[in-house]
Motif scaffolding. Sequence first.
Motif, PDB file in Angstrom:
ATOM      1  N   ILE A  14       9.522   5.441   6.285  1.00  0.00           N
ATOM      2  CA  ILE A  14       8.492   6.253   5.627  1.00  0.00           C
ATOM      3  C   ILE A  14       8.152   7.430   6.526  1.00  0.00           C
ATOM      4  O   ILE A  14       8.394   7.397   7.741  1.00  0.00           O
ATOM      5  CB  ILE A  14       7.239   5.389   5.301  1.00  0.00           C
ATOM      6  N   HIS A  15       7.630   8.484   5.935  1.00  0.00           N
ATOM      7  CA  HIS A  15       7.155   9.649   6.679  1.00  0.00           C
ATOM      8  C   HIS A  15       5.640   9.513   6.809  1.00  0.00           C
ATOM      9  O   HIS A  15       4.981   9.087   5.861  1.00  0.00           O
ATOM     10  CB  HIS A  15       7.511  10.933   5.927  1.00  0.00           C
ATOM     11  N   ARG A  75       6.676   9.740   1.084  1.00  0.00           N
ATOM     12  CA  ARG A  75       8.117   9.568   0.850  1.00  0.00           C
ATOM     13  C   ARG A  75       8.662   8.269   1.443  1.00  0.00           C
ATOM     14  O   ARG A  75       9.398   8.271   2.428  1.00  0.00           O
ATOM     15  CB  ARG A  75       8.877  10.753   1.459  1.00  0.00           C
ATOM     16  N   TYR A  76       8.325   7.174   0.802  1.00  0.00           N
ATOM     17  CA  TYR A  76       8.853   5.865   1.223  1.00  0.00           C
ATOM     18  C   TYR A  76      10.342   5.788   0.860  1.00  0.00           C
ATOM     19  O   TYR A  76      10.772   6.257  -0.191  1.00  0.00           O
ATOM     20  CB  TYR A  76       8.070   4.766   0.520  1.00  0.00           C
ATOM     21  N   VAL A  77      11.105   5.203   1.740  1.00  0.00           N
ATOM     22  CA  VAL A  77      12.541   5.001   1.486  1.00  0.00           C
ATOM     23  C   VAL A  77      12.839   3.519   1.651  1.00  0.00           C
ATOM     24  O   VAL A  77      12.599   2.949   2.718  1.00  0.00           O
ATOM     25  CB  VAL A  77      13.399   5.823   2.477  1.00  0.00           C
ATOM     26  N   ASP A  92       7.240  13.958  -3.638  1.00  0.00           N
ATOM     27  CA  ASP A  92       5.901  14.545  -3.462  1.00  0.00           C
ATOM     28  C   ASP A  92       4.808  13.477  -3.389  1.00  0.00           C
ATOM     29  O   ASP A  92       3.627  13.791  -3.421  1.00  0.00           O
ATOM     30  CB  ASP A  92       5.615  15.510  -4.622  1.00  0.00           C
ATOM     31  N   ALA A  93       5.198  12.206  -3.296  1.00  0.00           N
ATOM     32  CA  ALA A  93       4.204  11.128  -3.319  1.00  0.00           C
ATOM     33  C   ALA A  93       3.565  10.970  -1.938  1.00  0.00           C
ATOM     34  O   ALA A  93       4.268  10.820  -0.939  1.00  0.00           O
ATOM     35  CB  ALA A  93       4.861   9.823  -3.737  1.00  0.00           C
ATOM     36  N   HIS A 136       0.807  -1.218   0.000  1.00  0.00           N
ATOM     37  CA  HIS A 136       0.000   0.000   0.000  1.00  0.00           C
ATOM     38  C   HIS A 136       0.844   1.273   0.000  1.00  0.00           C
ATOM     39  O   HIS A 136       0.306   2.366  -0.081  1.00  0.00           O
ATOM     40  CB  HIS A 136      -0.932   0.025   1.223  1.00  0.00           C
ATOM     41  N   TYR A 137       2.166   1.146   0.173  1.00  0.00           N
ATOM     42  CA  TYR A 137       2.966   2.389   0.224  1.00  0.00           C
ATOM     43  C   TYR A 137       4.325   2.287  -0.465  1.00  0.00           C
ATOM     44  O   TYR A 137       5.027   3.277  -0.574  1.00  0.00           O
ATOM     45  CB  TYR A 137       3.150   2.845   1.681  1.00  0.00           C
ATOM     46  N   LYS A 138       4.694   1.120  -0.944  1.00  0.00           N
ATOM     47  CA  LYS A 138       6.042   0.976  -1.505  1.00  0.00           C
ATOM     48  C   LYS A 138       6.270   1.825  -2.749  1.00  0.00           C
ATOM     49  O   LYS A 138       7.411   2.103  -3.118  1.00  0.00           O
ATOM     50  CB  LYS A 138       6.315  -0.491  -1.861  1.00  0.00           C
ATOM     51  N   ASP A 139       5.189   2.228  -3.401  1.00  0.00           N
ATOM     52  CA  ASP A 139       5.344   3.014  -4.635  1.00  0.00           C
ATOM     53  C   ASP A 139       5.475   4.507  -4.340  1.00  0.00           C
ATOM     54  O   ASP A 139       5.577   5.307  -5.262  1.00  0.00           O
ATOM     55  CB  ASP A 139       4.152   2.762  -5.563  1.00  0.00           C
TER      56      ASP A 139
END
Lengths: 209, 430
Positions: free
Chosen positions: B254-255, B211-213, B193-194, B185-188
């Motif tokens: 992630i933020h 901003r996933y890292v 700005d995502a 649900h968040y890796k992309d």
Amino acid sequence: MPLHVAEGGGIGGAMKIRGISACLGLALLLPACRKSEETVDQTRPVTMRDEDVKLDASSTQRFEKPGSSKIVAGMIPEGWTEQPASQFRVLSYRFGTGGDVAVGVAAGGMADNVNRWLRQFDKDPLADAQIAKLEQGTMVGIPGLWVAAEGDYSAGMGQPAKTGQGLYGIIAEKDGKIYTVKMTGPVAEVMAEKEKLKAFTAALRERGE
Amino acid sequence: MSSTNPKSIPARIFGVFAGFGLATTLLVILMLLTWLATLEQTVSGLHATLEKYFSHKNFWVFPDAAIFKHDLMGHDKRLPPLPGGFWVCALLVVNLVLGGIIRIRKGWRTIGVLMAHFGIIFMIIAGGVAQFKEERGVMMMSETGIPGLPSVMDYAQSQVETSVEILEVKDGKVAGPVHFIADRHYKDLEAADATRLIRLPGLPFDLQLERYVQNAKPMSEASMAAERGEPVVEKWYLFVAPANNETAADTPGIHARVVQKDGKQGELFLLAAPNPADFNGLAAPAPAPFTVRQGDRTFAIRMDKQIWPLPFKMRLMDARTENFPHTTKPKYFESDVMRIEEGRESKVFMEMNQPMRYGGWTAYQHTMPGGANSRGGDAIVSGFEVVRNPADQWPKYSIYLAGFGLCLHFILKMVNFMSRGSRSSTATKA
């Protein structure tokens, strides 16, 4: 009635190519679509990994590497063996047949932490008035309270409860931070190491002091 | 008058999808994908490459040009696209069903081929089921129980997947169940700005993830200033480290911010999976969470490697290992474990190639770090790979079926050939 395919002439061929290109373009674009909102309703049962959740930790407490704390030992009592630091242990020692000393920096209030320790020994929580009557002490110059208990000790983190255990430790509070020195182990060994623990605690200092 | 009627469009479509032409094309593409993926995993890592080439999320695959010219590594130069492996296999199943099951002549002469086709279809479907349903994790345990390496566990942890977990805490304890957001649900959300709002129906707030890292290192500004515009929270930020070839070594971050149901956004906070290297190098204890208070309710939010709860507990009793003399190659790993379920204890012996199958899970003896020596002896730490896959045994059954079918077909052909031979020799004699 069966349908028939017309032989691809010039215009038909061009249309086919356009159609195929459009399909290919769509297929290439599809994975690029990003949803701005999703609904997620997934849950799992509580496991042993969810025991002992440390609340109200600051970013420093959450992300600082183990062993990089500002508290250092001024002396190590005879018979104690140093152990590696961990996320919740600034300093860690073993002694005797199963004795353990942990110096930690945690979050929360004095009462929360006193009663968390007591709960690990299956003791009833103390009211604020009872907590105020505990033996007073200091740790790195911060006033604190000594806590003692005996009984079956459940440390959490997947460890089975141990019988005949003792606790002696100090909890000090300053600026919303809780500093602890906690000694646990077989009752007789804990009793025997009490004075050493007090000397150790008195010698603790902040790095650079 | 011509006797051949032109085929209808459905008949032509059927012909294409059931044809040998499509089957051959798909098998050639699969061969190419396998070859390119084998080369690419040496530069991009196994997990990342398998995801890229064979995930259902990818309709197209652009092979990395660096696999042929190492100078191009890190330059994002791509080769022409190929269809994604998952969809090629899906089309192959359609082709096999239409051509190898429906269109094929049926009778005792083709029964072996039919069985072989069924077996291959079954095997490809097993791969698809595993991709959607498989849960795979590791249990790193120690005999004595040290931070990050407990002696008793009732969960396994994925090595490559993470999740954002939301735990409600009451009276100092987690009140279940634990809500989690799987990383799909968040890796992309890797772009600066995502953002994505994750609606959480069972909770009094939602989460906005940004901003996933893939490989985040929480960094204090006191150690190194944030120079790439990273958001700073309480003087900490997520340093973007290069992803490792081995995805398991990455520590994603992630933020996030809490969003009230009325849309009011909270302050930004950081989440990062704990790094085993900061502890014992093998496994990290649960990370300290970010705390959220909603009225009289308290929640802890953290990022961790995906947890798979098990229906039983396992306690490591004894771990033993030995290497071949003068090598680091393990001769054997073996562990005695106690399986505990509802108070019942069962002693289980586990060794390499002798897994424990129980309650839908299969636990394999996976590793025994730091314990092996040429003289053999005791180890302290033992790692188990734990898998739940409804299609676990399907490939085995499909191989049996396909193998039996092909043997049967060969025997039928041989009998037919021999009987034809004897008939022709009788005719020659006559």
